[in-house]
Design a protein around this motif. Structure first.
Motif, short mmCIF file in Angstrom:
data_model
loop_
_atom_site.label_atom_id
_atom_site.label_comp_id
_atom_site.label_asym_id
_atom_site.label_seq_id
_atom_site.Cartn_x
_atom_site.Cartn_y
_atom_site.Cartn_z
N SER A 147 -53.43 -52.84 4.46
CA SER A 147 -53.80 -52.42 5.85
C SER A 147 -53.95 -50.90 5.93
CB SER A 147 -52.71 -52.66 7.04
OG SER A 147 -52.38 -53.95 6.76
N LYS A 148 -54.80 -50.32 6.86
CA LYS A 148 -55.39 -49.04 6.91
C LYS A 148 -56.00 -48.74 8.35
CE LYS A 148 -56.48 -45.11 5.71
NZ LYS A 148 -55.70 -43.92 5.28
N SER A 149 -55.34 -47.91 8.96
CA SER A 149 -55.96 -47.30 10.18
C SER A 149 -56.23 -45.79 10.30
CB SER A 149 -54.58 -47.54 11.31
OG SER A 149 -54.31 -48.85 11.43
N TYR A 150 -57.25 -45.56 10.78
CA TYR A 150 -57.53 -44.05 11.01
C TYR A 150 -57.13 -43.80 12.57
CZ TYR A 150 -60.65 -44.64 6.97
OH TYR A 150 -60.86 -44.84 5.50
N GLY A 151 -56.12 -42.81 12.90
CA GLY A 151 -55.75 -42.64 14.09
C GLY A 151 -55.28 -44.00 14.57
N ASN A 152 -56.14 -44.28 15.80
CA ASN A 152 -55.95 -45.57 16.43
C ASN A 152 -57.07 -46.71 16.24
OD1 ASN A 152 -57.77 -44.18 18.32
ND2 ASN A 152 -56.12 -43.79 19.87
N VAL A 153 -57.79 -46.32 15.27
CA VAL A 153 -58.96 -47.01 14.67
C VAL A 153 -58.24 -48.04 13.56
CG1 VAL A 153 -61.28 -47.65 13.70
CG2 VAL A 153 -60.63 -45.87 15.52
N GLU A 154 -58.15 -49.51 13.74
CA GLU A 154 -57.62 -50.20 12.68
C GLU A 154 -58.68 -50.78 11.81
OE1 GLU A 154 -55.31 -53.46 14.18
OE2 GLU A 154 -54.21 -53.60 12.36
N GLY A 205 -58.65 -45.85 -5.14
CA GLY A 205 -57.88 -44.96 -5.28
C GLY A 205 -58.09 -43.68 -4.44
N LEU A 206 -59.40 -43.61 -3.98
CA LEU A 206 -59.77 -42.33 -3.12
C LEU A 206 -59.13 -42.42 -1.79
CD1 LEU A 206 -63.89 -42.75 -4.17
CD2 LEU A 206 -61.78 -40.91 -5.02
N VAL A 207 -58.84 -43.41 -1.32
CA VAL A 207 -58.07 -43.59 0.17
C VAL A 207 -56.66 -44.27 -0.12
CG1 VAL A 207 -58.36 -44.46 2.48
CG2 VAL A 207 -60.08 -43.39 1.54
N ASN A 208 -55.67 -43.73 0.47
CA ASN A 208 -54.54 -44.17 0.60
C ASN A 208 -54.40 -45.41 1.73
OD1 ASN A 208 -53.60 -42.98 -1.70
ND2 ASN A 208 -52.87 -41.36 -0.37
N ALA A 209 -53.66 -46.62 1.29
CA ALA A 209 -53.55 -47.60 2.33
C ALA A 209 -52.34 -47.42 2.92
CB ALA A 209 -53.41 -48.89 1.47
N ASP A 210 -52.11 -47.84 4.19
CA ASP A 210 -50.99 -47.53 4.95
C ASP A 210 -49.89 -48.46 4.48
OD1 ASP A 210 -52.27 -45.77 6.42
OD2 ASP A 210 -52.96 -47.11 7.99
N ALA A 211 -50.38 -49.93 4.10
CA ALA A 211 -49.34 -50.97 3.54
C ALA A 211 -50.03 -51.65 2.49
CB ALA A 211 -48.88 -51.67 4.72
N GLY A 212 -49.26 -52.41 1.80
CA GLY A 212 -49.95 -53.19 0.68
C GLY A 212 -50.15 -52.45 -0.49
N THR A 213 -50.41 -53.25 -1.73
CA THR A 213 -50.62 -52.91 -3.16
C THR A 213 -51.89 -53.31 -3.61
OG1 THR A 213 -49.44 -54.60 -3.79
CG2 THR A 213 -48.23 -52.63 -3.50
N ASN A 265 -55.57 -55.21 -13.50
CA ASN A 265 -55.03 -55.49 -15.00
C ASN A 265 -53.59 -55.83 -14.85
OD1 ASN A 265 -57.56 -55.98 -16.32
ND2 ASN A 265 -57.63 -53.55 -16.71
N GLY A 266 -53.12 -56.19 -13.80
CA GLY A 266 -51.80 -56.55 -13.66
C GLY A 266 -50.90 -55.21 -13.23
N ARG A 267 -51.46 -54.07 -13.16
CA ARG A 267 -50.60 -53.01 -12.97
C ARG A 267 -51.01 -52.35 -11.53
NH1 ARG A 267 -51.49 -49.96 -18.09
NH2 ARG A 267 -51.65 -48.06 -16.59
N THR A 268 -50.08 -51.96 -10.89
CA THR A 268 -49.98 -51.38 -9.60
C THR A 268 -50.67 -50.16 -9.62
OG1 THR A 268 -48.36 -52.62 -8.78
CG2 THR A 268 -49.00 -50.83 -7.49
N VAL A 269 -51.84 -49.69 -8.86
CA VAL A 269 -52.29 -48.39 -8.88
C VAL A 269 -52.46 -47.70 -7.63
CG1 VAL A 269 -53.89 -48.98 -11.02
CG2 VAL A 269 -54.85 -49.39 -8.84
N SER A 270 -52.49 -46.32 -7.45
CA SER A 270 -52.59 -45.76 -6.23
C SER A 270 -53.52 -44.58 -6.31
CB SER A 270 -51.07 -45.25 -5.76
OG SER A 270 -50.63 -44.56 -6.70
N LYS A 271 -54.00 -44.22 -7.71
CA LYS A 271 -54.81 -43.17 -7.69
C LYS A 271 -56.22 -43.94 -8.50
CE LYS A 271 -52.41 -40.26 -10.00
NZ LYS A 271 -51.03 -40.31 -10.08
N PRO A 272 -57.12 -42.80 -8.72
CA PRO A 272 -58.45 -43.26 -9.61
C PRO A 272 -57.83 -43.40 -11.17
CG PRO A 272 -59.02 -41.61 -8.07
CD PRO A 272 -57.45 -41.59 -7.96
N GLY A 273 -58.17 -44.30 -11.76
CA GLY A 273 -57.99 -44.60 -13.13
C GLY A 273 -59.42 -44.97 -13.92
N PRO A 274 -58.97 -44.89 -15.30
CA PRO A 274 -60.18 -44.96 -16.35
C PRO A 274 -60.70 -46.46 -16.24
CG PRO A 274 -57.74 -45.02 -17.61
CD PRO A 274 -57.84 -44.60 -15.91
N GLU A 275 -59.85 -47.46 -15.80
CA GLU A 275 -60.51 -48.95 -15.82
C GLU A 275 -61.21 -49.00 -14.47
OE1 GLU A 275 -57.15 -47.87 -15.20
OE2 GLU A 275 -57.50 -48.23 -13.03
#
Ligand SMILES: Nc1ncnc2c1ncn2[C@@H]1O[C@H](COP(=O)(O)OP(=O)(O)OP(=O)(O)O)[C@@H](O)[C@H]1O
Ligand SMILES: [Mg+2]
Lengths: 267, 274
Positions: free
Chosen positions: A27-34, A68-76, A80-90
């Motif tokens: 999920s992701k909201s920008y201010g009150n825009v969902e 990985g350029l924008v962070n989600a408010d919730a969720g993953t 390749n089976g690995r959780t990511v939150s930043k840009p990566g080589p794959e």
């Protein structure tokens, strides 16, 4: 003149196969825009999946969260089976506005991803030259972006993403700033590249025709908040003449079906 | 579709009809620049011969005085004294200015701390500070260097800051997505992207630095070029005075041209052809 190679597959949530990218409860909201609410989605390995939906439904947001350029408010997100939150080589990104360095030649632009990773100049330029040829820009290595047409610039962006040898290519409306003739040519090249490069493509578009023409799987998003409304697998055999696909009844029927599904969201 | 073709053709055809061969020397930039200098010297010569004022020498007299001052060593000696604080001040202002400006562009706290100071400095008639600097630092090299920096620094800082703030965010996202580090984002995206505006600031800053050093030498520290101007004026030796003034203007211009060369050579090669 019936083309038997076109088949329309089953609709709505097909069996999950080997998924290279998994989106869980994002999920992701920008201010009150969902922008996005509770997105669950699998992207099958080696396939081209399109995210399709009207303007503002969160396609770019979802793609940037995967990148990985924008962070989600919730969720993953896992790749390749690995959780990511930043840009990566794959993962590698192709930008809607090309995002080329205006002060760098085509060669340096294409090699830029490798330059950032500290690869030696000779080696990265060899790789870059290979992909410049692959996207049909051989001979333009020493030109600057402002000397190229829009279509050629996006080829540079594509070659740059291919050069870093990522498993997943993320493309945000790569053809929206490209004229119609070049767009057609580019779509055909993309279909060809997809068969030769053995990569997974995640492709954002708001063109129904484009999505049906190039995709293995189409994810329809509904706006405000962005949610998955339908998943369609066109299953089109693209080894035949491209012009025949555009005239085929199954192709046209799929376009029509998606349009009927999206029509309600367009105001 | 036919309209697109004819439009371009019509534009390129219109100016060339009737003077197709005259267009050649008019498009040669080097020739035009030489011509501009010759024209200027010619008008100067005529104005001196009229004469517009008894204190206004001709171009030839001035040029002769210029050669004379080189021969007797007074001009080289004056430049030796002027160039040291000028170069030191300009180089310090460049690195300090680009550094502080970049920092303020990237870092909110720095922006609030420093930018108001430089906005005030740029708005203030800073030449008025020069006597104050002398009061504190005497009449030596330090005072002259500070005079250069007081004039050069604000415009360099503010331009750099503005350029860094307005950097293309899409290029930054691109660099991050291809795993660029924070330092790579700054050195390979932000600084090159900001360089045209930074260099515009440097050109203004360098020109202001010349003003600063000459002002310091005229107002407070009777040495170098400023002193040479004052000296020849007091002797009513106007040809030598004008030669000194013209030489510093020429030097300032050449420095700015060199700066532009560095910019297109090292930072924005795509503008070389333009
Ligand atoms: N940086 C941001 N700040 C605030 N709101 C944003 C931002 N980015 C996107 N939004 C909002 O989030 C919603 C989804 O935006 P997004 O760009 O993901 O849509 P999109 O489907 O890519 O649209 P388009 O087809 O126009 O590109 C929109 O309502 C948009 O206004
Ligand atoms: Mg978008």
């Amino acid at each position: 003149m019936r083309n038997a190679t076109l088949r329309k597959g089953p609709t709505l949530m097909p069996e999950p196969v080997d998924a290279i990218v998994e989106v869980r409860g994002v999920s992701k909201s920008y201010g009150n825009v969902e922008a996005l609410r509770g997105i669950d989605l699998d992207f099958p390995r080696g396939k081209l999946t399109s995210l399709l939906g009207p303007s503002g439904c969160g396609k770019t947001t979802l793609l940037k969260i995967i990148a990985g350029l924008v962070n989600a408010d919730a969720g993953t997100i896992s790749v390749n089976g690995r959780t990511v939150s930043k840009p990566g080589p794959e993962r590698a990104f192709v930008f809607q506005d090309f995002a080329l360095l205006p002060w760098a030649t085509v060669l340096r632009n294409v090699a830029f991803g490798l330059e950032l990773r500290g690869k030696a100049a000779a080696e990265r330029e060899k790789i870059a030259r290979h992909y410049i040829g692959e996207v049909g820009l051989a001979g333009f290595e020493d030109k600057y972006p402002h000397e190229l047409s829009g279509g050629m610039r996006q080829r540079v962006g594509l070659a740059r993403a291919l050069s870093v040898d990522a498993d997943v290519l993320l493309l945000d409306e790569p053809f929206s700033a490209v004229d119609e003739q070049n767009r057609r040519k580019f779509q055909e090249d993309l279909i060809r590249l997809r068969t030769t490069q053995n990569k997974t493509f995640i492709f954002v578009t708001h063109s129904i025709e484009e999505a049906v023409y190039i995709s293995d799987r189409i994810v329809l998003l509904s706006p405000r908040p962005g949610r998955i409304s339908q998943i369609i697998e066109p299953e089109i055999d693209r080894s035949v003449d491209p012009d025949r696909i555009h005239r085929d009844k199954h192709y046209l029927d799929t376009v029509e079906e998606i349009w009927q599904g999206l029509k309600q969201y367009v105001d | 579709m036919a309209g697109v073709g004819t439009e371009g053709g019509a534009i390129s055809l219109a100016p060339s009809t009737g003077r197709s061969d005259a267009g050649r020397w008019q498009d040669n930039p080097t020739l035009l620049r030489v011509l501009s200098v010759v024209l200027f010297a010619g008008i100067w010569q005529i104005a001196g011969m009229i004469p517009v004022s008894f204190a206004f020498p001709t171009f030839v007299d001035t040029f002769t005085a210029f050669l004379g001052m080189i021969a007797d060593g007074s001009l080289p000696k004056a430049y030796l004294s002027t160039l040291q604080p000028l170069i030191l001040g300009v180089v310090l202002s460049t690195f300090l200015g680009v550094g502080v400006g970049t920092l303020c562009g990237l870092w909110r706290t720095g922006e609030w701390l420093f930018i108001p100071i430089f906005i005030v400095l740029q708005a203030a008639p800073v030449a008025a500070f020069i006597p104050m600097v002398t009061f504190i630092y005497g009449i030596g090299m330090t005072a002259k260097t500070l005079a250069v920096m007081i004039l050069a620094l604000p415009v360099i800082v503010l331009n750099t800051y503005k350029a860094v703030r307005n950097v293309n965010v899409s290029l930054i996202a691109m660099c991050q997505s291809f795993l660029g580090t924070r330092w790579q984002v700054v050195s390979r995206i932000i600084l090159p992207d900001a360089s045209p505006v930074i260099f515009a600031g440097l050109r203004l800053g360098v020109a202001a630095g010349f003003v600063g050093v000459v002002l310091a030498e005229l107002l407070i520290t009777p040495t170098g070029i400023g002193d040479l101007i004052t000296f020849h004026r007091s002797r009513a030796n106007y040809a030598a005075m004008y030669a000194t003034i013209a030489s510093i203007i020429a030097l300032s211009t050449l420095t700015l041209v060199a700066l532009e060369w560095v910019e297109t050579r090292m930072f924005r090669p795509e503008k070389r052809g333009a």
